[in-house]
Design a protein around this motif. Structure first.
Motif, mmCIF file in Angstrom:
data_model
loop_
_atom_site.group_PDB
_atom_site.id
_atom_site.type_symbol
_atom_site.label_atom_id
_atom_site.label_comp_id
_atom_site.label_asym_id
_atom_site.label_seq_id
_atom_site.Cartn_x
_atom_site.Cartn_y
_atom_site.Cartn_z
ATOM 1 N N LYS A 91 69.269 50.266 62.000
ATOM 2 C CA LYS A 91 70.046 49.076 61.724
ATOM 3 C C LYS A 91 69.694 48.134 62.674
ATOM 4 O O LYS A 91 69.434 46.866 62.146
ATOM 5 C CB LYS A 91 71.572 49.271 61.662
ATOM 6 N N LEU A 92 69.575 48.486 63.908
ATOM 7 C CA LEU A 92 69.229 47.390 64.986
ATOM 8 C C LEU A 92 67.824 46.813 64.599
ATOM 9 O O LEU A 92 67.500 45.527 64.522
ATOM 10 C CB LEU A 92 69.091 47.892 66.273
ATOM 11 N N ASN A 94 66.471 46.425 61.743
ATOM 12 C CA ASN A 94 66.661 45.704 60.494
ATOM 13 C C ASN A 94 67.118 44.240 60.920
ATOM 14 O O ASN A 94 66.872 43.260 60.078
ATOM 15 C CB ASN A 94 67.600 46.211 59.404
ATOM 16 N N GLN A 95 67.463 44.169 62.104
ATOM 17 C CA GLN A 95 68.009 42.710 62.489
ATOM 18 C C GLN A 95 66.682 41.853 63.120
ATOM 19 O O GLN A 95 66.851 40.797 63.359
ATOM 20 C CB GLN A 95 68.964 42.740 63.703
ATOM 21 N N ASP A 96 65.772 42.611 63.075
ATOM 22 C CA ASP A 96 64.303 41.952 63.482
ATOM 23 C C ASP A 96 63.781 41.213 62.334
ATOM 24 O O ASP A 96 63.112 41.839 61.174
ATOM 25 C CB ASP A 96 63.219 42.956 64.161
ATOM 26 N N MET A 97 63.899 39.939 62.394
ATOM 27 C CA MET A 97 63.648 39.055 61.098
ATOM 28 C C MET A 97 62.226 38.525 61.354
ATOM 29 O O MET A 97 61.594 37.442 60.675
ATOM 30 C CB MET A 97 64.714 38.077 60.864
ATOM 31 N N ARG A 104 58.702 46.185 62.849
ATOM 32 C CA ARG A 104 59.954 45.848 63.486
ATOM 33 C C ARG A 104 60.570 46.529 64.699
ATOM 34 O O ARG A 104 60.453 47.716 64.715
ATOM 35 C CB ARG A 104 61.086 46.022 62.178
ATOM 36 N N GLY A 109 65.985 43.269 67.481
ATOM 37 C CA GLY A 109 67.315 42.941 66.881
ATOM 38 C C GLY A 109 68.285 42.829 67.869
ATOM 39 O O GLY A 109 69.468 42.328 67.404
ATOM 40 N N THR A 112 70.105 39.571 68.864
ATOM 41 C CA THR A 112 71.002 38.839 67.711
ATOM 42 C C THR A 112 72.293 39.167 68.033
ATOM 43 O O THR A 112 72.483 40.298 68.639
ATOM 44 C CB THR A 112 70.567 39.046 66.205
ATOM 45 N N GLU A 114 74.520 40.066 65.786
ATOM 46 C CA GLU A 114 74.868 40.876 65.007
ATOM 47 C C GLU A 114 74.141 42.223 65.388
ATOM 48 O O GLU A 114 74.733 43.361 65.335
ATOM 49 C CB GLU A 114 74.129 40.853 63.417
ATOM 50 N N GLY A 115 73.193 42.076 66.286
ATOM 51 C CA GLY A 115 72.511 43.345 66.574
ATOM 52 C C GLY A 115 73.356 44.032 67.927
ATOM 53 O O GLY A 115 73.519 45.198 68.083
ATOM 54 N N LEU A 118 76.206 45.807 66.440
ATOM 55 C CA LEU A 118 76.047 47.047 66.096
ATOM 56 C C LEU A 118 75.981 48.306 66.916
ATOM 57 O O LEU A 118 76.615 49.454 66.817
ATOM 58 C CB LEU A 118 74.586 47.189 65.507
#
Length: 250
Positions: A91-92, A94-97, A104, A109, A112, A114-115, A118
C-alpha cells in the motif's frame, strides 16, 4: 487450489501437481504451465514482470524494517508478521505517484502524509494488539523522544495474561533509510511494574534522536509480560502476549 486431506501428506512437486503446507494446512495446486523464461522475456508478460518486481521490493522492505528493529521484535511472536507488514508495504508503494510501474518504491510512498498514516499504528503481534492489552492513554513528544503515561495503574489499565506477574514498558526511536537499509535504533530504559503496583507516572526517554541520511523516523512502544520466580523475571511464553506497535511516523 485444493486441500490435501489424504492420509499421506506430500510436500513438493509430483508430475503436474505441487503439494505444500501453509499455516499447518496441506494444499495442492497444478504446476504453472508458463515457463519462467517466457515470463521473463515475452512482451505479453510485461505486467507480470512489473508486478513481480514490485512484490519482491515490498517483501524486501518488510525484511529491512524487521531487521532494523531486531532488538525489539525478538520479544514478540507472530507467524504472519512478515506477510502483514508486506501488505502494508504494498500500500505504501502505491502512494508513489512519480515512478513507472514496476519501479514504484516504498520510500517515496512514505514521503506522503497518506503513506505515513499507513505505517503508523502497525501492530507486530496480532495476538497482542496494543489497544487490547493497554487501556492507559499516553503522550508522545517526538522532539524529545519521550513517551509518557500519567497515573497508570496496572490492575486497572493493563490486561494481564494468565501467569504474568509484571508488565514492562520500553520505547524506541528508529531512523531508517529504506533504500540503503542503513538504520539507527535508540532504545529507552525499561520500566517494570508488578500487577499489584500502585498507580504511578512513567516517562520513557531515549538519550538521543537517531539520524540517518534520508532516513524516516519511527517511534515504537513495546509492552511485555514477565513472570517472577524466586526473584528472577522470565518472559511469558516466548513473547506470545507481548505488544509492539509503531506509535508515530512524523
Amino acid at each position: 487450489m485444493a486441500k490435501n486431506s489424504g492420509i499421506i501428506k506430500i510436500e513438493g512437486t509430483l508430475e503436474e501437481l505441487t503439494f505444500y503446507k501453509k499455516d499447518g494446512v496441506n494444499f495442492v495446486r497444478r504446476k504453472a504451465s508458463v515457463s519462467k523464461a517466457r515470463i521473463q522475456n515475452d512482451p505479453s508478460y510485461a505486467r507480470t514482470r512489473e508486478n513481480n518486481q514490485e512484490f519482491a521490493h515490498c517483501s524486501q522492505m518488510s525484511k529491512t524494517l524487521r531487521q532494523a528493529i531486531h532488538a525489539l521484535i525478538f520479544s514478540v511472536r507472530d507467524g504472519k508478521q512478515h506477510y502483514r507488514l508486506q501488505q502494508v508495504m504494498a500500500k505504501l508503494k502505491n502512494q508513489d505517484m512519480d515512478s513507472a510501474r514496476g519501479m514504484r518504491k516504498v520510500s517515496i510512498g512514505l514521503e506522503t502524509p497518506e503513506g505515513k498514516q499507513l505505517l503508523n499504528g502497525f501492530d507486530f503481534n496480532t495476538q497482542a494488539v496494543l489497544d487490547q492489552i493497554l487501556a492507559a492513554p499516553y503522550t508522545i513528544d517526538t522532539d524529545k523522544g519521550t513517551v509518557s503515561f500519567a497515573n497508570i495503574s496496572p490492575v486497572q489499565h493493563v490486561h494481564f495474561p494468565t501467569g504474568a506477574t509484571h508488565v514492562a514498558f520500553q520505547s524506541a526511536v528508529l531512523a531508517l533509510n529504506f533504500d540503503t537499509g542503513v538504520s539507527d535504533l535508540v532504545l529507552s530504559g525499561v520500566k517494570s511494574l508488578s500487577l499489584e503496583a500502585a498507580a504511578t507516572t512513567i516517562k520513557l526517554t531515549v538519550d538521543r534522536i537517531p539520524e540517518v541520511e534520508h532516513g524516516q523516523l519511527m517511534y515504537l512502544l513495546l509492552v511485555s509480560f514477565n513472570q517472577e520466580l524466586n526473584g528472577e523475571h522470565y518472559p511469558l511464553r516466548n513473547g506470545a502476549f507481548n505488544a509492539l506497535r509503531i506509535i508515530a511516523v512524523p
